[in-house]
Each structure stands twice: as C-alpha cells, then as structure tokens.
Motif scaffolding. Structure first.
Motif, PDB file in Angstrom:
ATOM      1  N   ILE A  29       6.624  14.070   0.519  1.00  0.00           N
ATOM      2  CA  ILE A  29       5.317  13.448   0.354  1.00  0.00           C
ATOM      3  C   ILE A  29       4.263  14.400   0.906  1.00  0.00           C
ATOM      4  CG2 ILE A  29       3.912  11.626   1.411  1.00  0.00           C
ATOM      5  CD1 ILE A  29       5.575  10.351  -0.592  1.00  0.00           C
ATOM      6  N   LEU A  30       3.119  14.482   0.223  1.00  0.00           N
ATOM      7  CA  LEU A  30       2.019  15.272   0.772  1.00  0.00           C
ATOM      8  C   LEU A  30       1.516  14.578   2.022  1.00  0.00           C
ATOM      9  CD1 LEU A  30       0.133  16.060  -2.520  1.00  0.00           C
ATOM     10  CD2 LEU A  30       1.403  17.663  -1.119  1.00  0.00           C
ATOM     11  N   ARG A  31       1.550  15.266   3.117  1.00  0.00           N
ATOM     12  CA  ARG A  31       1.250  14.613   4.384  1.00  0.00           C
ATOM     13  C   ARG A  31      -0.179  14.835   4.855  1.00  0.00           C
ATOM     14  NH1 ARG A  31       6.204  13.308   6.467  1.00  0.00           N
ATOM     15  NH2 ARG A  31       7.886  14.413   5.454  1.00  0.00           N
ATOM     16  N   GLY A  32      -0.872  15.823   4.332  1.00  0.00           N
ATOM     17  CA  GLY A  32      -2.214  16.093   4.812  1.00  0.00           C
ATOM     18  C   GLY A  32      -2.215  16.896   6.093  1.00  0.00           C
ATOM     19  N   PHE A  89       2.848   3.628  -3.218  1.00  0.00           N
ATOM     20  CA  PHE A  89       2.373   5.002  -3.412  1.00  0.00           C
ATOM     21  C   PHE A  89       3.545   5.977  -3.316  1.00  0.00           C
ATOM     22  CE2 PHE A  89       0.842   9.008  -1.498  1.00  0.00           C
ATOM     23  CZ  PHE A  89       0.040   9.437  -2.537  1.00  0.00           C
ATOM     24  N   GLU A 125       0.817  19.030   6.761  1.00  0.00           N
ATOM     25  CA  GLU A 125       2.035  19.856   6.788  1.00  0.00           C
ATOM     26  C   GLU A 125       1.666  21.329   6.735  1.00  0.00           C
ATOM     27  OE1 GLU A 125       4.337  18.916   3.394  1.00  0.00           O
ATOM     28  OE2 GLU A 125       2.733  19.298   1.997  1.00  0.00           O
ATOM     29  N   HIS A 159       5.999  18.587  -7.613  1.00  0.00           N
ATOM     30  CA  HIS A 159       6.391  17.923  -6.384  1.00  0.00           C
ATOM     31  C   HIS A 159       7.881  17.619  -6.341  1.00  0.00           C
ATOM     32  CE1 HIS A 159       2.025  16.379  -6.046  1.00  0.00           C
ATOM     33  NE2 HIS A 159       2.158  17.625  -5.682  1.00  0.00           N
ATOM     34  N   GLY A 193       0.807  -1.213   0.000  1.00  0.00           N
ATOM     35  CA  GLY A 193       0.000   0.000   0.000  1.00  0.00           C
ATOM     36  C   GLY A 193       0.841   1.264   0.000  1.00  0.00           C
ATOM     37  N   TRP A 194       1.352   1.593   1.141  1.00  0.00           N
ATOM     38  CA  TRP A 194       2.053   2.863   1.305  1.00  0.00           C
ATOM     39  C   TRP A 194       3.310   2.966   0.456  1.00  0.00           C
ATOM     40  CZ3 TRP A 194       1.977   7.645   2.006  1.00  0.00           C
ATOM     41  CH2 TRP A 194       3.044   8.371   2.510  1.00  0.00           C
TER      42      TRP A 194
END
Lengths: 282, 249
Positions: A277-280, A59, A282, A272, A55-56
């Motif tokens: 990584i987009l952390r949600g 990505f 930050e 990017h 998963g992670w």
C-alpha cells in the motif's frame, strides 16, 4: 472463475492475502463485523472498527481489484457486555451507509437472555433499514442454537429469504434449508467444514441458496478456501455453472437484496502489483 | 466538480429530485433550530434526520452525484463545527470526502483544520486529494501546506488537486529545498522522481513577484530537469550523505 467470498475478516489479514485472493479469482467480498479476539470496553471502540470497515479496508481491497462490502452489528459475544450494548443505539446511523449490505454477525454464542435481546433487536433493525441479516450459529450446542435462532427469525419482521444462517454443517443443514433461509458454510483448515465435506453436502442438498465462505480471520484459517471448494466441486463433477452459482451468483443474490452492492472495481494497477500500500512515508 | 442545485435538478430523475427537496428542507430546518443543543432524553448516538440522508445520498441520487448532494446538504444545514466533525469522524471515506470538499463553503474560519490534518495523515488517497482544496489553501500554515504537497507526491495524488498551487508555492525556497531532498532520496533508492515534482518545483523557483530565476534553485535539482534519466541523475548538493546515483537509476 469469479469468486465472491461472502464472509471474511480482512482486517485480520495482510495485503499478500488480497493479492493471492485476486489471483485465485476473488473479485468481491463481504467483511462482517465480529469479535476482535480481545474484548472491547466501550462503544467508541466499535465505532473505530466500523469506520475502518467503511473507509480504510475498502480502499485497501480496491488496490487489489477486489470490491469490499461489510455487515455491521453488535456481535453475539459482546451482546453480553453492558459496556458494549449502547452500540445498538448507534447502529441506525451506521446502517444507512453505502457499503453496508447486511446486519451482522448477529446470533447466539451462549444463548443468554442478553443475546436473545440483541438478536431480536437487530433483526428488527435489519427490517427497518431494508437490509438482509447474517446470522452466526453457535459453535457450542449448535443444533439447539440453530432451532432457537430459527424461532427468533420466525417471530421477527424479517422474511426468511433475507436471512443467511452461517457456519452450518451436516447436522444443521436440513433444519436451515427447511426454514427458508439461505445456508452458509465456513470452510476451515481444521474445524467447522472442509471442502470435501462441503462437496458432499452440495451433492445431497443441491446448489440452490447455498453459500460458501472462508470466514478467514486472526485464527488458523485460509482465505483461499472458496477457490479450493470450487476446484473440489469441479473435480467431483459439478459444472462451471454450478460453481459460478455457489461461489458468485448466490452471494450476489443474497447481499444484492440490500440494493447496495457495487461490484465494478477496477483491476489493480500493474505498477502496484506486488507492491505495498502507498503509505505516504515509505 | 461539485454541481449546483440547478445543475442537479437538470440531471436527476423525479424521485431523486423529490428526495433531494425533502432532504434540503430537513437540513434547512435543522439550521433554523438550535444547533447541536442536546435533545432531552435522546441517546448520545442519535442523529438529526438530514445526517442520515447525508449517508444515503449516493443511493438516492446516484453515486456520481453523491459529493454534490452531500455538499448542498452541508450548506443548507449551515453545518457547524460539531456537525461537520461528527459527519467526518463517523463517515465513510466518501462521506469524509464530501465534508472536506465543502469546508470552504461553510462559515467555519480555520476551526475545521483538524479535519484537514486528519485527512492528510490518512493513506487513503481519495481523502488526501480532497484535503488539499480551497480550505487548505486558505488556512494551512506554511509547514503543514508544504507537507501536504509532499504527501501528494508520495502517494501519487496528482498535484492538479492542490488548490492555488502556483500562488502558494511561488518563491517558496523551503518547499524547493524539500522537493530537492525528496528527489535525492528517490534517486538514491534507484526510484523514479515523480513527474509532478517538476511542476511544483517550477512554481517554487519563481520569485514572489517576477518570473523564474535561473540558477536560484535551492537543492541543486536541475531547474528544467527533463523527463527521464536526466531527472533521475540530478544530484542534490545539500545532501552530502546521499550516495551517488547508481547506473540503474
């Protein structure tokens, strides 16, 4: 130059590594499940790890333009720990998943009866799920371990062309090549192999069924060793096509036997580039 | 979008169609059997056959049909909460996404909310996008729903993915405040304000029953903030601690 790193533990690496690997030409990799450096104490700990590899981590890799696949297994060290061996019962579920291109790392660490059992059982799982197997050869008593590994492979239902014998060196390459299996070499800063020794092995044994990886992990290692081998090959007179065979076509052919390789990952978004990584949050 | 069985039948080749027939039959059979009853002597890690097919759906029917096939399997199995939880928790990102996309088609009431909440904690934008579908619109409480909207803006998930956005955001003064604060924080950091923020703000500033109320915007962000520099210069009044926007913003 396109590079496929067929053995690298990205969970232990940073996004800077992903960026540097992309810049060096790495477009695809396989992350084998292995020992974490710290013993696990239950199957649930393995499942969280497997889930991350499915998963992670893919990505994360995709954000840097790299196709990520994995191999799953009970590793040789922890095959000796009865708290961990029930993982074998859960593997059939995991081995059906997209992104799993082999069973691995399996093989020997200390050559115990428990390791015999786990190796044979997981070679059978590979046969059952039409998957290749990535087989680690032991660091201690390597040549004897290799012979014993090849014996177990011969007794299994998995054809040798579905087996990659990894961490080989000058003392084990001959026997591995004679077995009909694929030959893997891990290039490390200090131990295992270095790029010049690797070039010498390719000069002596050719480029067919030869596979080179960085095996980079949480120890002293270098995720760009694949590229360094490519450069050393060119310097030694190998052609671009030879490099492409060893660093791309060979691993694609080996893991492609799973029928599950998906190599069409989009290039990273320039917005990017160099960013985290987009952390949600930050 | 998820495809129906009929649409899939029209697009799948013979082998894939036959595989899907068998998989759906196995799932339906499992629906008839006692759900999640422990099987005597079975390993706690053993799986019903249709759940293994759930994993292989993309390879058998094509990756472009994986979501639709997995969703049909969940519906055919009348998947229960333990089943969807297992498939989600032990699933790849794609398998998790299919669970999230199907929750509203299963008879689960609000019981599967922990899966949506888990996905909304994730940093994988594919999961975040799948988590804000019809099930979230039906069941997320206002606080969690507002944070889901903000999460989409943070992680650049297009707000078009949010089911019933206009309906739920309409007249939500607290959401408008949060959006204003978010815009102020971005502006203070010299970063751009996401285009989608204005879309959501437009909904939030509508009165619950009437059209947009001019000047009623909490947060002080220009109601019709145009794209570009003007939006970045908006100064939120309720955040006095925030520094004034810089030239660079």
């Amino acid at each position: 130059m396109r590079i496929f790193d067929p053995h690298i533990h990205m969970t232990s690496r940073t996004t800077d590594d992903y960026r540097a690997m992309y810049e060096a030409g790495v477009r695809a990799l396989v992350e084998p499940s292995f020992w974490l450096g710290q013993p696990r104490t239950s199957p649930a700990s393995f499942f969280d790890y497997f889930d991350a590899l499915l998963g992670w981590e893919p990505f994360r890799a995709s954000q840097y333009g790299i196709a990520h696949h994995c191999t799953l297994a009970l590793n040789p060290k922890e095959a000796n720990d009865p708290r961990c061996t029930p993982v074998l019962d859960a593997l059939p579920r995991y081995l059906e998943k997209d992104g799993v291109v082999a069973v691995g790392e399996i093989g020997y660490d200390s050559m115990t009866p428990a390791e015999d059992h786990a190796l044979a059982a997981q070679l059978q799982l590979a046969a059952d799920h039409q998957l290749p197997a990535l087989v680690h050869t032991p660091h201690r008593d390597k040549l004897a371990g290799l012979h014993r590994t090849i014996d177990v492979v011969r007794e299994s239902n998995l054809p040798p062309e579905f087996v990659l014998l990894d961490h080989l060196n000058e003392t084990t390459v001959e026997a591995a090549a004679d077995s009909g299996c694929w030959a893997g070499f891990s290039i490390y800063p200090d131990t295992k192999m270095d790029e010049d020794r690797m070039v010498a092995i390719l000069q002596n044994h050719g480029t067919e069924k030869m596979i080179v990886n960085s095996a980079a992990d949480w120890g002293r290692s270098d995720p760009l060793k694949t590229r360094k081998v490519a450069d050393a090959m060119l310097k030694a007179g190998f052609t671009e096509d030879d490099v492409d065979q060893v660093l791309w076509r060979n691993p694609v052919a080996f893991y492609g036997q799973s029928g599950r390789l998906q190599l069409d990952v989009a290039a990273p978004d320039p917005l990017h580039e160099g960013n985290s990584i987009l952390r949600g949050g930050e | 979008m998820l495809k129906s069985r009929e649409e899939l039948d029209a697009e799948l080749g013979g082998a894939a169609r036959a595989w899907l027939d068998e998989a759906l039959a196995e799932a339906a059979h499992d629906a008839e059997a006692a759900h999640d009853a422990p099987r005597p002597g079975a390993s706690p890690y053993a799986s019903p056959p249709w759940e293994l097919r759930y994993a292989a759906a993309g390879r058998r029917c094509g990756p472009e049909h994986a979501d639709s096939v997995r969703s049909l399997l969940l519906v055919a199995a009348r998947a229960t909460l333990p089943s969807v939880t297992r498939l989600y928790e032990q699933g790849t990102a794609a398998e998790r996404r299919a669970v999230l996309l199907t929750l509203h088609r299963l008879d689960l009431g609000p019981t599967a909310l922990p899966l949506v909440e888990d996905a909304l904690r994730a940093n994988d934008t594919r999961l975040v996008a799948a988590a804000v579908g019809p099930y979230a619109a039906d069941h997320l409480d206002p606080h969690a729903w507002r944070h889901a909207v903000l999460k989409c803006l943070f992680t650049e998930v297009p707000v078009a993915a949010i089911a019933r956005l206009g309906e739920r955001a309409r007249g939500d003064a607290e959401l408008a405040r949060m959006l204003g604060d978010f815009a102020a924080e971005r502006t203070a950091a010299g970063r751009t304000v996401p285009e989608d923020l204005r879309t959501v703000l437009g909904h939030a500033r509508r009165t619950p029953t009437g059209p947009t109320t001019p000047g009623a915007a909490p947060g002080g962000v220009a109601r019709t903030a145009p794209a570009g520099a003007d939006a970045h210069r908006a100064t939120p009044t309720p955040a006095p601690a925030a520094p004034a926007p810089t030239e660079e913003s």
